[in-house]
Design a protein around this motif. Structure first.
Motif, PDB file in Angstrom:
ATOM      1  N   ALA A  38       0.836  -1.210   0.000  1.00 47.81           N
ATOM      2  CA  ALA A  38       0.000   0.000   0.000  1.00 47.81           C
ATOM      3  C   ALA A  38       0.867   1.256   0.000  1.00 47.81           C
ATOM      4  O   ALA A  38       0.557   2.230  -0.701  1.00 47.81           O
ATOM      5  CB  ALA A  38      -0.936  -0.006   1.212  1.00 47.81           C
ATOM      6  N   ILE A  39       1.954   1.232   0.759  1.00 52.05           N
ATOM      7  CA  ILE A  39       2.879   2.374   0.769  1.00 52.05           C
ATOM      8  C   ILE A  39       3.488   2.554  -0.617  1.00 52.05           C
ATOM      9  O   ILE A  39       3.575   3.676  -1.135  1.00 52.05           O
ATOM     10  CB  ILE A  39       3.972   2.181   1.845  1.00 52.05           C
ATOM     11  N   GLY A  40       3.904   1.456  -1.242  1.00 54.63           N
ATOM     12  CA  GLY A  40       4.478   1.528  -2.586  1.00 54.63           C
ATOM     13  C   GLY A  40       3.499   2.072  -3.609  1.00 54.63           C
ATOM     14  O   GLY A  40       3.855   2.911  -4.434  1.00 54.63           O
ATOM     15  N   ILE A  41       2.273   1.611  -3.538  1.00 55.66           N
ATOM     16  CA  ILE A  41       1.242   2.091  -4.471  1.00 55.66           C
ATOM     17  C   ILE A  41       0.959   3.570  -4.245  1.00 55.66           C
ATOM     18  O   ILE A  41       0.864   4.346  -5.200  1.00 55.66           O
ATOM     19  CB  ILE A  41      -0.033   1.229  -4.329  1.00 55.66           C
ATOM     20  N   ALA A  42       0.850   3.974  -2.990  1.00 52.31           N
ATOM     21  CA  ALA A  42       0.594   5.388  -2.682  1.00 52.31           C
ATOM     22  C   ALA A  42       1.744   6.270  -3.163  1.00 52.31           C
ATOM     23  O   ALA A  42       1.525   7.348  -3.729  1.00 52.31           O
ATOM     24  CB  ALA A  42       0.369   5.563  -1.183  1.00 52.31           C
ATOM     25  N   LEU A  43       2.973   5.821  -2.953  1.00 50.82           N
ATOM     26  CA  LEU A  43       4.135   6.595  -3.422  1.00 50.82           C
ATOM     27  C   LEU A  43       4.154   6.687  -4.944  1.00 50.82           C
ATOM     28  O   LEU A  43       4.472   7.745  -5.498  1.00 50.82           O
ATOM     29  CB  LEU A  43       5.434   5.965  -2.924  1.00 50.82           C
ATOM     30  N   ALA A  44       3.826   5.595  -5.625  1.00 54.15           N
ATOM     31  CA  ALA A  44       3.837   5.603  -7.084  1.00 54.15           C
ATOM     32  C   ALA A  44       2.772   6.542  -7.648  1.00 54.15           C
ATOM     33  O   ALA A  44       3.039   7.315  -8.572  1.00 54.15           O
ATOM     34  CB  ALA A  44       3.630   4.185  -7.619  1.00 54.15           C
ATOM     35  N   ILE A  45       1.578   6.493  -7.084  1.00 59.38           N
ATOM     36  CA  ILE A  45       0.503   7.374  -7.546  1.00 59.38           C
ATOM     37  C   ILE A  45       0.843   8.835  -7.256  1.00 59.38           C
ATOM     38  O   ILE A  45       0.707   9.707  -8.120  1.00 59.38           O
ATOM     39  CB  ILE A  45      -0.837   6.972  -6.911  1.00 59.38           C
ATOM     40  N   SER A  46       1.320   9.090  -6.047  1.00 53.07           N
ATOM     41  CA  SER A  46       1.691  10.459  -5.674  1.00 53.07           C
ATOM     42  C   SER A  46       2.851  10.960  -6.525  1.00 53.07           C
ATOM     43  O   SER A  46       2.840  12.101  -6.999  1.00 53.07           O
ATOM     44  CB  SER A  46       2.086  10.525  -4.200  1.00 53.07           C
ATOM     45  N   GLY A  47       3.862  10.113  -6.712  1.00 54.61           N
ATOM     46  CA  GLY A  47       5.018  10.500  -7.514  1.00 54.61           C
ATOM     47  C   GLY A  47       4.647  10.814  -8.951  1.00 54.61           C
ATOM     48  O   GLY A  47       5.132  11.786  -9.529  1.00 54.61           O
ATOM     49  N   GLY A  48       3.778  10.015  -9.538  1.00 52.03           N
ATOM     50  CA  GLY A  48       3.333  10.276 -10.902  1.00 52.03           C
ATOM     51  C   GLY A  48       2.577  11.586 -11.028  1.00 52.03           C
ATOM     52  O   GLY A  48       2.751  12.339 -11.985  1.00 52.03           O
ATOM     53  N   THR A  49       1.762  11.868 -10.029  1.00 50.10           N
ATOM     54  CA  THR A  49       1.010  13.127 -10.033  1.00 50.10           C
ATOM     55  C   THR A  49       1.948  14.322  -9.857  1.00 50.10           C
ATOM     56  O   THR A  49       1.815  15.336 -10.544  1.00 50.10           O
ATOM     57  CB  THR A  49      -0.062  13.106  -8.924  1.00 50.10           C
ATOM     58  N   VAL A  50       2.912  14.193  -8.955  1.00 51.50           N
ATOM     59  CA  VAL A  50       3.898  15.265  -8.743  1.00 51.50           C
ATOM     60  C   VAL A  50       4.697  15.488 -10.024  1.00 51.50           C
ATOM     61  O   VAL A  50       4.945  16.638 -10.419  1.00 51.50           O
ATOM     62  CB  VAL A  50       4.816  14.934  -7.543  1.00 51.50           C
ATOM     63  N   GLN A  51       5.086  14.404 -10.696  1.00 46.48           N
ATOM     64  CA  GLN A  51       5.815  14.545 -11.952  1.00 46.48           C
ATOM     65  C   GLN A  51       4.970  15.255 -13.008  1.00 46.48           C
ATOM     66  O   GLN A  51       5.496  16.079 -13.774  1.00 46.48           O
ATOM     67  CB  GLN A  51       6.243  13.178 -12.480  1.00 46.48           C
ATOM     68  N   ALA A  52       3.698  14.976 -13.065  1.00 43.81           N
ATOM     69  CA  ALA A  52       2.820  15.631 -14.037  1.00 43.81           C
ATOM     70  C   ALA A  52       2.773  17.144 -13.794  1.00 43.81           C
ATOM     71  O   ALA A  52       2.833  17.929 -14.738  1.00 43.81           O
ATOM     72  CB  ALA A  52       1.419  15.032 -13.975  1.00 43.81           C
ATOM     73  N   PHE A  53       2.676  17.538 -12.528  1.00 45.44           N
ATOM     74  CA  PHE A  53       2.674  18.974 -12.227  1.00 45.44           C
ATOM     75  C   PHE A  53       4.028  19.606 -12.541  1.00 45.44           C
ATOM     76  O   PHE A  53       4.097  20.747 -13.015  1.00 45.44           O
ATOM     77  CB  PHE A  53       2.280  19.218 -10.769  1.00 45.44           C
TER      78      PHE A  53
END
Length: 106
Positions: free
Chosen positions: A11-26
Motif C-alpha cells: 500500500a505504501i508503494g502504491i501510494a508513493l507511485a501514484i503520488s510520484g506520478g502526479t507530482v511529476q505531471a505537475f
C-alpha cells in the motif's frame, strides 16, 4: 501478522507511485509553462538577445518538482513489485493529458 506487513508495504508503494506520478505531471506542466513563457518573450527579442530556458524560474521549479516525483516513484519500488508499480505510470500520462487541456489550453 507477517501478511499485514506485506500488504501495508504494498500500500505504501502504491501510494508513493501514484503520488510520484502526479507530482511529476505537475512538474512537467511547470516546465512547459516556463518554455512557453520564454518562447513568447524571445519572439520579441533579437536573436543575439534571446534568453536561455535556464534563466526561467518556473522551468527550474518544474524540473525540481519533476525530480522529486521521480524519486518518489523510485522509492515506491522498495515497497512493492515493479509489476504492480509500472502500470501506475499511466496515471502520470492521464494527469498530463488533463492538465494540458486546462492549464496549457492544448
Amino acid at each position: 501478522k507477517k501478511q499485514f506487513n506485506i500488504m501495508s508495504a504494498k500500500a505504501i508503494g502504491i501510494a508513493l507511485a501514484i503520488s510520484g506520478g502526479t507530482v511529476q505531471a505537475f512538474g512537467f506542466m511547470a516546465q512547459k509553462l516556463g518554455h512557453n513563457k520564454l518562447n513568447a518573450d524571445n519572439d520579441l527579442r533579437d536573436k543575439e538577445e534571446e534568453k536561455s530556458v535556464l534563466s526561467v524560474w518556473l522551468w527550474w521549479l518544474g524540473i525540481i518538482t519533476y525530480t522529486i516525483g521521480g524519486a518518489m516513484d523510485s522509492i515506491s519500488l522498495n515497497f512493492a513489485a515493479q509489476s504492480i508499480i509500472a502500470p501506475l505510470d499511466s496515471i502520470k500520462l492521464a494527469t498530463v493529458a488533463v492538465l494540458s487541456h486546462f492549464i496549457l489550453k492544448e
